[in-house]
Write a protein that holds these residues in place. Structure first.
Motif, PDB file in Angstrom:
ATOM      1  N   UNK A   9       0.818  -1.217   0.000  1.00 11.17           N
ATOM      2  CA  UNK A   9       0.000   0.000   0.000  1.00 11.17           C
ATOM      3  C   UNK A   9       0.850   1.264   0.000  1.00 11.17           C
ATOM      4  N   UNK A  10       2.111   1.145   0.409  1.00  8.68           N
ATOM      5  CA  UNK A  10       2.992   2.321   0.405  1.00  8.68           C
ATOM      6  C   UNK A  10       3.335   2.760  -1.014  1.00  8.68           C
ATOM      7  N   UNK A  11       3.047   1.919  -2.005  1.00 11.00           N
ATOM      8  CA  UNK A  11       3.290   2.302  -3.396  1.00 11.00           C
ATOM      9  C   UNK A  11       2.223   3.257  -3.916  1.00 11.00           C
ATOM     10  N   UNK A  12       1.125   3.377  -3.197  1.00  8.27           N
ATOM     11  CA  UNK A  12       0.043   4.293  -3.593  1.00  8.27           C
ATOM     12  C   UNK A  12       0.531   5.733  -3.432  1.00  8.27           C
ATOM     13  N   UNK A  13       0.488   6.553  -4.487  1.00  9.84           N
ATOM     14  CA  UNK A  13       0.964   7.935  -4.379  1.00  9.84           C
ATOM     15  C   UNK A  13       0.237   8.757  -3.315  1.00  9.84           C
ATOM     16  N   UNK A  43      12.462  -1.786   5.648  1.00  8.54           N
ATOM     17  CA  UNK A  43      13.549  -0.816   5.732  1.00  8.54           C
ATOM     18  C   UNK A  43      13.647   0.052   4.489  1.00  8.54           C
ATOM     19  N   UNK A  44      13.350  -0.509   3.324  1.00 12.57           N
ATOM     20  CA  UNK A  44      13.474   0.230   2.066  1.00 12.57           C
ATOM     21  C   UNK A  44      12.138   0.756   1.561  1.00 12.57           C
ATOM     22  N   UNK A  45      11.118   0.689   2.379  1.00 11.56           N
ATOM     23  CA  UNK A  45       9.803   1.222   2.007  1.00 11.56           C
ATOM     24  C   UNK A  45       9.958   2.662   1.501  1.00 11.56           C
ATOM     25  N   UNK A  46       9.316   3.041   0.405  1.00 14.97           N
ATOM     26  CA  UNK A  46       9.495   4.387  -0.142  1.00 14.97           C
ATOM     27  C   UNK A  46       8.892   5.502   0.709  1.00 14.97           C
ATOM     28  N   UNK A  59       4.348  14.637   8.557  1.00 22.61           N
ATOM     29  CA  UNK A  59       5.022  14.085   7.381  1.00 22.61           C
ATOM     30  C   UNK A  59       4.137  14.202   6.142  1.00 22.61           C
ATOM     31  N   UNK A  60       2.827  14.065   6.357  1.00 25.21           N
ATOM     32  CA  UNK A  60       1.899  14.165   5.242  1.00 25.21           C
ATOM     33  C   UNK A  60       1.848  15.536   4.613  1.00 25.21           C
ATOM     34  N   UNK A  61       2.279  16.552   5.342  1.00 21.52           N
ATOM     35  CA  UNK A  61       2.280  17.913   4.797  1.00 21.52           C
ATOM     36  C   UNK A  61       3.519  18.192   3.947  1.00 21.52           C
ATOM     37  N   UNK A  62       4.476  17.288   3.953  1.00 21.80           N
ATOM     38  CA  UNK A  62       5.702  17.473   3.188  1.00 21.80           C
ATOM     39  C   UNK A  62       5.557  16.853   1.797  1.00 21.80           C
ATOM     40  N   UNK A  63       6.522  17.118   0.943  1.00 19.18           N
ATOM     41  CA  UNK A  63       6.559  16.490  -0.370  1.00 19.18           C
ATOM     42  C   UNK A  63       6.966  15.032  -0.219  1.00 19.18           C
ATOM     43  N   UNK A  64       6.134  14.127  -0.701  1.00 22.66           N
ATOM     44  CA  UNK A  64       6.481  12.708  -0.622  1.00 22.66           C
ATOM     45  C   UNK A  64       7.713  12.407  -1.475  1.00 22.66           C
ATOM     46  N   UNK A  65       7.911  13.172  -2.536  1.00 22.58           N
ATOM     47  CA  UNK A  65       9.110  13.009  -3.358  1.00 22.58           C
ATOM     48  C   UNK A  65      10.362  13.371  -2.564  1.00 22.58           C
ATOM     49  N   UNK A 125       2.037  20.194  -2.636  1.00 21.99           N
ATOM     50  CA  UNK A 125       2.939  19.212  -3.228  1.00 21.99           C
ATOM     51  C   UNK A 125       2.152  18.073  -3.874  1.00 21.99           C
ATOM     52  N   UNK A 126       2.697  17.527  -4.960  1.00 25.84           N
ATOM     53  CA  UNK A 126       2.032  16.421  -5.651  1.00 25.84           C
ATOM     54  C   UNK A 126       2.914  15.184  -5.731  1.00 25.84           C
ATOM     55  N   UNK A 127       4.107  15.241  -5.172  1.00 25.66           N
ATOM     56  CA  UNK A 127       4.979  14.074  -5.156  1.00 25.66           C
ATOM     57  C   UNK A 127       5.724  13.837  -6.445  1.00 25.66           C
ATOM     58  N   UNK A 128       5.875  14.894  -7.249  1.00 25.87           N
ATOM     59  CA  UNK A 128       6.621  14.771  -8.505  1.00 25.87           C
ATOM     60  C   UNK A 128       7.564  15.970  -8.669  1.00 25.87           C
TER      61      UNK A 128
END
Length: 271
Positions: free
Chosen positions: A52-56, A105-108, A210-216, A268-271
């Motif tokens: 589920x962490x792959x969901x943008x 550990x490597x979860x995005x 954390x959700x308020x930051x850029x996921x990218x 932010x849109x994560x791109x």
């Protein structure tokens, strides 16, 4: 709040629960009568939940446990029966554990451990794979393998020295002591300790921040830290510079600077 069904069809009565709260995935270990001891089903459940962490739309992952423990380690009843009987079963179990730990550990996304009660052996190894650790004041953490004549199989002999230094790590590994969370803040194993009743709220606040930051930005920062720890300083600095040059072309960097100029909150849109 909505419940998410993973590809493994995890249900409330099963060993892992998955839930989306705002833009964070909460993964809950759900074997409270066994202190959330790790079984093959639980390993499969955590591995499936991490997809589920792959969901943008997801900005963070939270790992926690139900009942009196975060996780007391591997289910020793299962380990004992596996090692006494089908040796390949024990090997498959350890291989699956290592794969699950690596995925964690490597979860995005940033992964937050919400530690209540005991986090021992494999439970400590789960914590070591998380990026941030918020613990209840009553929580205790320890390696505990030595107490049962076991060697670590989920990475504590490797990750723990890198996290807190070899001398402190050897104390936890050799003694098997259960150490109060308050005592582990100074060495960097735990970020914050809160009153037991405040644990969920404190983690929710951190996940929202954390959700308020850029996921990218968070994804790239996490990768830079991981890569930097494995490289000589000079190489790591060059990698950071190269990443920064690439990042300059991103929407989120341009949006962040524009928001600063316009004195508004960035979108932010994560791109």
């Amino acid at each position: 709040m909505r419940t998410v069904t993973t590809s493994e069809k995890i249900k409330p009565e099963q060993s892992v629960l998955v839930e989306v709260r705002a833009d964070a995935v909460w993964i809950t270990l759900n074997r409270p009568t066994a202190l959330n001891a790790i079984t093959p089903d639980m390993v499969a459940g955590i591995t499936a939940a991490l997809t589920h962490a792959d969901d943008p739309a997801i900005k963070a992952v939270v790992l926690m446990g139900t009942g009196r423990a975060f996780c007391a380690g591997a289910d020793l009843k299962y380990v004992n029966s596996a090692t006494q009987g089908d040796a390949p079963a024990a090997t498959r179990f350890l291989d699956a554990v290592l794969d699950m730990m690596a995925r964690l550990e490597t979860c995005p996304r940033p992964v937050i451990a919400a530690v209540n009660g005991l986090a021992l052996a494999g439970g400590l190894e789960l914590v070591l794979c998380c990026d941030l650790v918020i613990a209840a004041r009553s929580a205790k953490l320890g390696d505990a393998h030595a107490n049962f004549g076991l060697l670590p199989g989920g990475g504590s002999s490797v990750r723990l020295p890198r996290k807190i230094g070899p001398t402190r790590a050897k104390y936890l590994l050799f003694t098997g002591d259960f150490v109060p969370a308050d005592d582990l803040v100074a060495c960097g194993l735990v970020n914050e300790v809160v009153d037991d009743a405040e644990l969920t709220a404190a983690v929710e606040r951190l996940a929202a921040k954390l959700g308020s930051k850029s996921s990218l930005v968070l994804r790239r920062m996490k990768a830079l830290v991981a890569d930097g720890l494995e490289q000589p300083k000079e190489v790591a600095l060059r990698l950071e510079l190269l990443a920064s040059e690439v990042h300059a072309h991103s929407h989120d960097m341009k949006e962040g600077l524009a928001a600063f100029e316009q004195k508004r909150k960035p979108s932010f849109i994560g791109r």
